[in-house]
Design a protein around this motif. Sequence first.
Motif, short mmCIF file in Angstrom:
data_model
loop_
_atom_site.label_atom_id
_atom_site.label_comp_id
_atom_site.label_asym_id
_atom_site.label_seq_id
_atom_site.Cartn_x
_atom_site.Cartn_y
_atom_site.Cartn_z
N VAL A 52 3.21 11.07 5.19
CA VAL A 52 3.30 9.64 4.88
C VAL A 52 2.03 9.20 4.19
O VAL A 52 0.92 9.58 4.60
CB VAL A 52 3.52 8.81 6.17
CG1 VAL A 52 3.60 7.32 5.84
CG2 VAL A 52 4.78 9.26 6.90
N ARG A 53 2.19 8.41 3.14
CA ARG A 53 1.03 7.86 2.42
C ARG A 53 1.21 6.35 2.25
O ARG A 53 2.30 5.88 1.93
CB ARG A 53 0.88 8.52 1.05
CG ARG A 53 -0.40 8.10 0.32
CD ARG A 53 -0.59 8.81 -1.01
NE ARG A 53 0.37 8.34 -2.01
CZ ARG A 53 1.42 9.03 -2.42
NH1 ARG A 53 1.68 10.22 -1.89
NH2 ARG A 53 2.24 8.55 -3.34
N VAL A 54 0.14 5.61 2.46
CA VAL A 54 0.16 4.16 2.31
C VAL A 54 -0.89 3.77 1.27
O VAL A 54 -2.03 4.24 1.33
CB VAL A 54 -0.14 3.43 3.64
CG1 VAL A 54 -0.11 1.92 3.44
CG2 VAL A 54 0.86 3.84 4.71
N GLU A 55 -0.50 2.91 0.32
CA GLU A 55 -1.41 2.43 -0.70
C GLU A 55 -1.43 0.90 -0.69
O GLU A 55 -0.38 0.26 -0.64
CB GLU A 55 -0.97 2.92 -2.08
CG GLU A 55 -0.95 4.43 -2.23
CD GLU A 55 -0.54 4.87 -3.63
OE1 GLU A 55 -1.00 4.23 -4.60
OE2 GLU A 55 0.24 5.83 -3.74
N LEU A 56 -2.63 0.34 -0.72
CA LEU A 56 -2.78 -1.11 -0.74
C LEU A 56 -4.08 -1.46 -1.44
O LEU A 56 -5.17 -1.02 -1.04
CB LEU A 56 -2.79 -1.68 0.69
CG LEU A 56 -3.12 -3.16 0.83
CD1 LEU A 56 -2.06 -4.03 0.15
CD2 LEU A 56 -3.25 -3.55 2.30
N ALA A 57 -3.98 -2.21 -2.51
CA ALA A 57 -5.15 -2.72 -3.24
C ALA A 57 -6.14 -1.61 -3.58
O ALA A 57 -7.36 -1.77 -3.44
CB ALA A 57 -5.84 -3.80 -2.41
N GLY A 58 -5.62 -0.48 -4.06
CA GLY A 58 -6.48 0.61 -4.46
C GLY A 58 -6.95 1.50 -3.34
O GLY A 58 -7.65 2.49 -3.58
N HIS A 59 -6.61 1.17 -2.09
CA HIS A 59 -6.98 1.99 -0.95
C HIS A 59 -5.78 2.83 -0.52
O HIS A 59 -4.63 2.39 -0.60
CB HIS A 59 -7.45 1.12 0.22
CG HIS A 59 -8.79 0.50 -0.01
ND1 HIS A 59 -9.82 0.62 0.88
CD2 HIS A 59 -9.27 -0.25 -1.03
CE1 HIS A 59 -10.89 -0.03 0.44
NE2 HIS A 59 -10.57 -0.57 -0.73
N GLN A 60 -6.06 4.03 -0.02
CA GLN A 60 -5.00 4.91 0.43
C GLN A 60 -5.30 5.43 1.82
O GLN A 60 -6.46 5.58 2.22
CB GLN A 60 -4.83 6.09 -0.53
CG GLN A 60 -4.35 5.72 -1.92
CD GLN A 60 -4.07 6.94 -2.76
OE1 GLN A 60 -4.19 8.07 -2.30
NE2 GLN A 60 -3.68 6.72 -4.01
N GLY A 61 -4.24 5.71 2.56
CA GLY A 61 -4.34 6.35 3.86
C GLY A 61 -3.14 7.25 4.04
O GLY A 61 -2.08 7.00 3.45
N SER A 62 -3.28 8.29 4.83
CA SER A 62 -2.17 9.21 5.02
C SER A 62 -2.12 9.71 6.45
O SER A 62 -3.10 9.64 7.21
CB SER A 62 -2.30 10.39 4.06
OG SER A 62 -3.49 11.11 4.29
N ALA A 63 -0.95 10.21 6.82
CA ALA A 63 -0.72 10.76 8.15
C ALA A 63 0.55 11.58 8.09
O ALA A 63 1.19 11.70 7.04
CB ALA A 63 -0.61 9.65 9.19
N LYS A 64 0.91 12.13 9.22
CA LYS A 64 2.15 12.90 9.33
C LYS A 64 2.98 12.31 10.46
O LYS A 64 2.46 12.03 11.55
CB LYS A 64 1.84 14.37 9.62
CG LYS A 64 3.06 15.28 9.65
CD LYS A 64 2.64 16.71 9.93
CE LYS A 64 3.86 17.64 9.98
NZ LYS A 64 3.45 19.05 10.27
N ALA A 65 4.26 12.10 10.18
CA ALA A 65 5.15 11.59 11.22
C ALA A 65 5.25 12.63 12.34
O ALA A 65 5.24 13.84 12.09
CB ALA A 65 6.53 11.30 10.64
N ASP A 66 5.34 12.16 13.58
CA ASP A 66 5.44 13.10 14.70
C ASP A 66 6.88 13.59 14.87
O ASP A 66 7.75 13.30 14.04
CB ASP A 66 4.89 12.47 15.99
CG ASP A 66 5.68 11.25 16.45
OD1 ASP A 66 6.85 11.07 16.02
OD2 ASP A 66 5.15 10.47 17.25
N SER A 67 7.13 14.30 15.94
CA SER A 67 8.45 14.91 16.13
C SER A 67 9.55 13.89 16.33
O SER A 67 10.73 14.19 16.14
CB SER A 67 8.41 15.87 17.32
OG SER A 67 8.02 15.18 18.50
#
Length: 509
Positions: A52-67
């Motif tokens: 999963v990746r989230v982008e907002l106002a030039g900022h990004q964050g990522s993670a992985k969905a759990d089981s």
Amino acid sequence: MIRLPALLSLLLLAPQLCRAELKFSPVFGDSMVVQRDKPIHVWGWATADSPVRVELAGHQGSAKADSSGRFDVMLDPLPAGGPHKMTVTAGDQAKTFSDVLVGEVWVCSGQSNMAWPVAAANDPDLESLSADYPQIRLISVPQVASQEPLNDFDGKWEACTPETVKQFSAVGYFFGRQLHQTLDVPIGLIDNAWGGSAAEAWIARADLEEAGQYDELLEKWDQTVATYDHEAAMAKYRTRLEQWQKDRKGNRPRAPRNQINSNHRPANLFNGVLHPVLGYSIRGVIWYQGESNAARAYQYRDLFPLMIQTWRARWGQEDFPFYWVQLADFRDEADQPRESDWAELREAQTMTMSRLPNTGEAVITDLGEAADIHPRNKQDVAKRLARWALANEYEYDIPYRSPTFDSVEFTDGKAVIDFDHVGSGLDTFDIREPIGFAIAGEDREFVRANARIVDKDTVEVWSEDVDAPVAARYAWADNPICNVQSADGLPMTPFRTDAWPGVTEGVVK
């Protein structure tokens, strides 16, 4: 035997059957406000184990969905501004939220005096006519009770307009408006208040059980749920209603409330209206509740701090500010001093400030109405809450705290009482003489007392009927007749110097 075309179709369909729809709590939506200058928490549900990746106002964050498909992404803090777009990508799915602002987010919670809408407050026509604030965004959580944590609700963010504001929390809106006008940043307000609700309904069952002192309360509710028959209750109600319609004697019968879905049942509101927004990055909470717990005021001394602590712990955002409204003056005025469950509830609220950091109380014993538990003056209530926020969270040098009892010395037939947080000094309103004090000797019989402001932070209290006073009280009544304030206009906090047993001591359910 499966033929080749059918087999190929099943193989092509298999990835779609395993793919879960990308979902979010409705607190994420177009026109939302996200909290400035704090990490921005974005969560939802997607296909298990998908990136999963989230982008907002030039900022990004990522993670992985759990089981189970749940994902949690933290974005770096952003300054106030917008509008922006937020895009969430999970595997081959994507969702974009538009018109996203970055500003200050506050939760507006409690019971009916917080839920009370602008349309029923003072000057509703004038207030709604001027409510054109495109950078104030509003969202309300419908009243759904549950014993299981809910993730969804029927609601959406809307810009504040003369139409959308009418049914929104009056205290919440007036508070947010003051912040917006002062700070000049976007404001997001989340209203999940529920009229008539009790504090225990706002606490998770596991937290009540772990506290170890609410077993009797929980057992009462377990017994109620096990034996309650709503259909039978409704049948009795219909019989009474038919009889009333025939003879028209007395008041019209009221339909019974379903106890299973009661807004007093422990954990019902925590799961139903708090959990769907729990974890959304916020600045803090404003709270107006206590009327429904007044008969158990001594219990509230621990129950209310427990609620705040567990909210903070489960939110995962440290000790965010939590400001509440002390109970207003209500019911008939009393000619002579007497015991009061509402006074004891106010005392329990005040005690919470000394037990928990970053908390505050707006005193409104001058804003209530004797015959109406819902006083219409929500503007001044909100201003007093806003003073706490502006002074403590936004560092404005303004008066914000009501005078509070500090110490007392009994000497020469008088109580000499010192106060903290007096601002520009103690003062009175309406008449020069301080009123609202009572005094008692060893017999514990309180009488109305004379009082005199000695200096900036000291009051002398005495009565010719009490030669050797040992206790003094101020504004100790359901509807106190009192007039002491700071010179800045903030009413004195009700108090007592004694610790004698009250009328709600030992009441636990």
